[in-house]
Enzyme design. Structure first.
Site, PDB file in Angstrom:
ATOM      1  N   TYR A 194     -35.224 -26.597   3.731  1.00 54.66           N
ATOM      2  CA  TYR A 194     -34.366 -26.662   4.895  1.00 54.66           C
ATOM      3  C   TYR A 194     -33.080 -27.171   4.891  1.00 54.66           C
ATOM      4  O   TYR A 194     -32.780 -27.814   4.132  1.00 54.66           O
ATOM      5  CB  TYR A 194     -35.382 -27.694   5.691  1.00 54.66           C
ATOM      6  CG  TYR A 194     -34.721 -28.033   7.158  1.00 54.66           C
ATOM      7  CD1 TYR A 194     -35.510 -27.395   8.409  1.00 54.66           C
ATOM      8  CD2 TYR A 194     -33.529 -28.656   7.469  1.00 54.66           C
ATOM      9  CE1 TYR A 194     -35.062 -27.932   9.481  1.00 54.66           C
ATOM     10  CE2 TYR A 194     -33.134 -28.861   8.734  1.00 54.66           C
ATOM     11  CZ  TYR A 194     -33.636 -28.495   9.816  1.00 54.66           C
ATOM     12  OH  TYR A 194     -33.325 -28.764  11.077  1.00 54.66           O
ATOM     13  N   HIS A 200     -31.457 -40.416  16.065  1.00 56.40           N
ATOM     14  CA  HIS A 200     -31.200 -38.925  16.184  1.00 56.40           C
ATOM     15  C   HIS A 200     -31.329 -38.035  17.152  1.00 56.40           C
ATOM     16  O   HIS A 200     -30.828 -37.080  17.219  1.00 56.40           O
ATOM     17  CB  HIS A 200     -32.126 -38.440  14.885  1.00 56.40           C
ATOM     18  CG  HIS A 200     -31.683 -37.320  14.173  1.00 56.40           C
ATOM     19  ND1 HIS A 200     -30.357 -36.599  14.744  1.00 56.40           N
ATOM     20  CD2 HIS A 200     -31.391 -36.938  12.577  1.00 56.40           C
ATOM     21  CE1 HIS A 200     -30.236 -35.442  13.791  1.00 56.40           C
ATOM     22  NE2 HIS A 200     -30.766 -35.734  12.756  1.00 56.40           N
ATOM     23  N   THR A 246     -28.662 -27.649  16.397  1.00 62.06           N
ATOM     24  CA  THR A 246     -28.733 -27.063  14.903  1.00 62.06           C
ATOM     25  C   THR A 246     -29.765 -25.799  15.082  1.00 62.06           C
ATOM     26  O   THR A 246     -30.379 -25.551  15.913  1.00 62.06           O
ATOM     27  CB  THR A 246     -29.320 -28.283  14.006  1.00 62.06           C
ATOM     28  OG1 THR A 246     -30.663 -28.609  14.453  1.00 62.06           O
ATOM     29  CG2 THR A 246     -28.764 -29.361  14.051  1.00 62.06           C
TER      30      THR A 246
END
EC number: 2.3.1.21
Length: 771
Positions: free
Chosen positions: A588, A472, A601
């Protein structure tokens, strides 16, 4: 093998008569072709850099300016207003400006180039200013203002020339730093309905103290960084959220992506890999040449493409305190794992990319190889699944020289990692559990058959089904989704298979076979490997994953409710969570900020006062449909507004995160920031992007659907929910939790999501007339 051939390409023997040279003509040919390919790539990058560097101008536009300047002189017009003659006076008398005519032409060319470059600068700054306007996002559908229409025409005019992948990078605006009062106000608004009066009063007191005393100093440093850095968030986000994390990547950070689940192209494992790997390298070639079109919102507003640079040839290297991302400009091989053995498979023969049938042959050779694993080799990849400190120490102690270093380099310098699994997984609509088992296999496998440090691991199951496990730190899910759409579309509609399921064409049998990587793993290292494996296995065994396809409706019916599909699902998740846990929690939802340069993000706090009011009304069970619809629309509008604010740089969490980082650098203690940053996200959600590129018409091929992907729970007593609104009539959900928590149950929560979606949809159903 390729290395073996290159090793004997140049040999010499010392004899009494002198030195006897022996050259391998065939291998020298391959070395020559490899060098030609490298120089071609360099020249293409130089050319692309020039074309991209002058966008929205072009070499042709420069020629037009030069011709206009020169042509005007023939009509006794001086469009330079004396600048040409001024430049001419400063030119040296010698060559190449010996004659007055030559000096005049040379000065005209200099003037034209200056005008051209000033024009490019002006157009870029104008485009950047236009792209800073986000009013279009806040306008109701079908109610476009005159200002937005004029803005759209101007943007289209300035970006009408066909852009390359990175053409817009320097024209994208910087992510703005929100004001502290606005962030604090939005934060308090996001938690007011989650706290009792005493808790809220305490948090409000901390917030006001922070805003008045601590924040002004921190904000000054942050604003200074926003002026100096390309993006004031992304580098700190990458370092402190990802690279400094010391917990295992598996489950905690890496996520997975599924294959097409309703159609199957072939059952032949090696053949499917041959096509898919070939398609991936085709994509990499397009990426290197910048032939991929930038993703454009509304077909008009460019998204930042920066994250795509590290898609291939990238590995996360472990460190004791922090990891680093190692990215190479090129890689000519992939690393492959099968039955406890590691192999190196070349992707090129000389300068030519191997065809799918050749790659199929190479993968089949690995599948047919009967050799056993070397001592310690089988579970070696468990080091990447365990703690980062343990892996860093083992890497330094046992992989710094000799065979181990060479083999590890072959893996870490590969384009990507390929796992050939012995199991078969697929989605059977008649067996719902099959999708969950498929997802679990992609998320963690058996804890040692994935290299979790690579930018992504391509996983191939025995029945030809494939998937990805993705690291990630280097990028977010929409980036890998772009690659995945290209690969699946190319595999299905461009490469194809024979009737027997093999790749098209004939293989080249003289290709050297894949190279088996050699290891010398001592017993001390094997003990570390076993310890990492036990840590990873305990983590994997604790993950409950429940994946399902929701068939009653998709975005088709949701749009009839006159709301955004994402808001519809998010409100349904709030209803489902309240039914499941009997309370609300911080939620979230990931939103992208790629309308800004190097944006990643932002968080949408989707548990709002409006959504909780709707949920409470639904739970009471006595409100008329009209009231429930009104409350639902109010909640949906609030959610859409929060999403827009997050996308346009006015979110809460990244600003607070960066203020916290600055406070740590300055040694300033802030009870408010410490409490905000420690709050758990017990419901972590993400919608999966799709159809970023149009490889095929989804209306014509409605069954060509991937099921999206998923991730592990963020909190020990929370849920992770990933969903993909896959078409007009279906939604895929991936729900994760931990078995060790007595409060959560992924399947139970999944069933609550189903029911919540149906209950909300029923509010908007118009009863059919009799007959």
């Amino acid at each position: 093998m390729a290395e073996a051939h290159q090793a004997v390409a140049f040999q010499f023997t010392v004899t009494p008569e002198g030195v006897d040279f022996r050259l391998s003509r065939e291998v020298l040919k391959h070395i020559y072709l490899s060098g030609i390919r490298s120089w071609k790539k360099r020249l293409i990058r130089i050319k692309n850099g020039i074309i991209r560097g002058v966008y929205p101008g072009s070499p042709t536009s420069w020629l037009v300016v030069v011709m206009a300047t020169v042509g005007s002189s023939y009509y006794n017009l001086d469009i330079s207003m004396g600048l040409v003659y001024y430049i001419q006076r400063w030119l040296p008398e010698g060559r190449p400006s010996r004659t007055p005519h030559t000096r005049t032409l040379f000065s005209m060319a200099i003037f034209s180039t200056g005008v051209w470059m000033m024009g490019i600068f002006f157009f870029r700054q104008t485009l950047k200013l236009l792209l800073s306007y986000h009013g279009w996002m806040f306008e109701m559908h079908g109610q476009t203002s005159h200002l937005t229409r004029v803005w759209a025409v101007c943007v289209r005019l300035l970006s009408s020339r066909r852009p390359m992948l990175y053409s817009f990078q320097t024209s994208l605006p910087k992510l703005p730093v929100p004001s502290v009062p606005a962030t604090v106000h939005r934060y308090l608004e996001s938690v007011e309905h989650l706290l009792d009066d005493e808790q809220y009063y305490r948090m409000e007191t901390l917030a006001k103290e922070f805003e008045e005393k601590t924040a002004p100093r921190l904000q000054k440093y942050l604003v200074l960084k926003s002026w100096w850095a390309t993006n004031y968030v992304s580098d700190w986000w990458e370092e402190y959220v990802y690279l400094r994390g010391r917990n295992p990547l598996m489950v905690n950070s890496n996520y997975y992506v599924t294959d097409l689940v309703l159609v199957k192209n072939t059952d032949v494992q090696a053949a499917r890999l041959g096509n898919v790997v070939h398609a991936m390298i085709m994509y990499r070639r397009k990426l290197d040449r910048e032939e991929i079109k930038p993703v454009m919102a509304l077909g008009l507003v460019p998204m930042c493409s920066w994250q795509m640079e590290r898609m291939f040839n990238t590995t996360r290297i472990p460190g004791k305190d922090t990891d680093v991302l190692q990215h190479l400009p090129d890689s000519r091989h992939v690393a492959v794992y099968h039955k406890g053995r590691f192999f190196k498979v070349w992707l090129y023969e000389g300068s030519r990319l191997l065809k799918p049938r050749d790659l199929e042959m190479q993968f089949q050779r690995i599948l047919d190889d009967p050799s056993p694993p070397q001592p310690g080799e089988e579970r070696l990849a468990a080091l990447t699944a365990g703690g980062r400190v343990e892996w860093a120490q083992a890497r330094q102690a046992f992989f710094g020289s000799g065979k181990n270093k060479a083999a590890l380099d072959a893996i870490e310098r590969a384009a990507f990692f390929v796992a050939l699994d012995e199991e078969s997984h697929h989605y059977d609509p008649e067996d719902e559990a099959s999708l969950s088992l498929y997802g679990k296999a992609l998320l963690h496998g058996n804890c040692y058959n994935r290299w979790f440090d690579k930018s992504f691991t391509l996983i191939s199951f025995k029945n030809g089904q494939i998937g990805l496990n993705t690291e990630h730190a280097w990028a977010d899910a929409p980036i890998i989704g772009h690659l995945w759409e290209f690969v699946l579309g190319t595999d299905s509609f461009h490469l194809g298979y024979t009737e027997t399921g093999h790749c098209l064409g004939k293989p080249n049998p003289v290709l050297p076979p894949p190279q088996r990587l050699e290891w010398d793993i001592p017993e001390q290292c094997q003990a570390v490997i076993e310890s990492s494996y036990q840590v990873a296995k305990a983590l994997a065994d604790d993950v409950e994953l429940y994946c399902f396809q929701f068939l009653p409706f998709g975005k088709g019916l949701i749009k009839k409710c006159r709301t955004s599909p994402d808001a519809f699902v998010q409100i349904a998740l709030q209803l489902a969570h309240f039914r499941d846990r009997g309370r609300f929690c911080l939620t979230y939802e990931a939103s992208m900020t790629r309308m800004f340069r190097e944006g990643r993000t932002e968080t949408v706090r989707s548990c709002t006062r409006e959504s909780t009011a709707f949920v409470r009304a639904m739970m009471q069970g006595h409100h008329p449909n009209e009231d429930l619809q009104r409350l639902f629309r109010k909640a949906a509008e609030k959610h859409q507004n929060l999403y827009r604010l997050a996308m346009t740089g006015a979110g809460i969490d990244r600003h607070l995160f960066c203020l916290y980082v600055v406070s740590k650098y300055l040694g300033v203690e802030s009870p408010f920031l410490a409490e905000v940053l420690s709050e758990p996200w017990r419901l972590s959600t993400s919608q999966i992007a799709q159809f970023q590129i149009r490889m095929f018409d989804p209306n014509k091929y409605p069954r060509h659907l991937a099921a999206g992907g998923g991730f592990g729970p963020v909190a020990d007593d929370g849920y992770g929910v990933s969903y993909m609104i896959a078409g007009e009539d279906t939604i895929f959900f991936h729900v994760s939790s931990k078995f060790s928590s007595s409060e959560t149950n992924a399947q139970r929560f999944g069933n609550q999501i189903r029911q919540a979606l149906l209950d909300i949809a029923n509010l908007f159903q118009v009863p059919k007339a009799d007959g």
